[in-house]
Design a protein around this motif. Structure first.
Motif: not given
Length: 83
Positions: A41-52
């Motif tokens: 979940l932390a990795i998913l949120m990090l990838v989402t933040g990088l996309i944004e």
């Protein structure tokens, strides 16, 4: 293949892993794998933040996603070592 495309593909793959882990934990009610779920979940949120962040939306949501991912990563690491 660009970086943005790789991030989107990895986001989908990690989201499927998170859904699979959470479904397994809910069905079996065996919460020993919870730190792994939190890690993904932390990795998913990090990838989402990088996309944004790459969308040139360097505002509130990109930074918030990255901060939330760091907090979840901290909780996950505590779960690995103290459980």
């Amino acid at each position: 293949m660009g970086v943005r495309t790789m991030l989107k593909i990895s986001k989908v793959i990690i989201a499927i892993i998170v859904i699979g882990f959470s479904s397994y934990l809910l069905i079996t009610k065996n919460f020993e794998l919870m730190p792994y779920l939190m890690l993904f979940l932390a990795i998913l949120m990090l990838v989402t933040g990088l996309i944004e962040y790459q969308r040139n939306r360097k505002g509130f949501w990109g930074y918030l996603s990255i901060l939330v991912s760091l907090f979840i990563l901290f909780v996950s690491i505590r779960g690995f070592f103290f459980n």
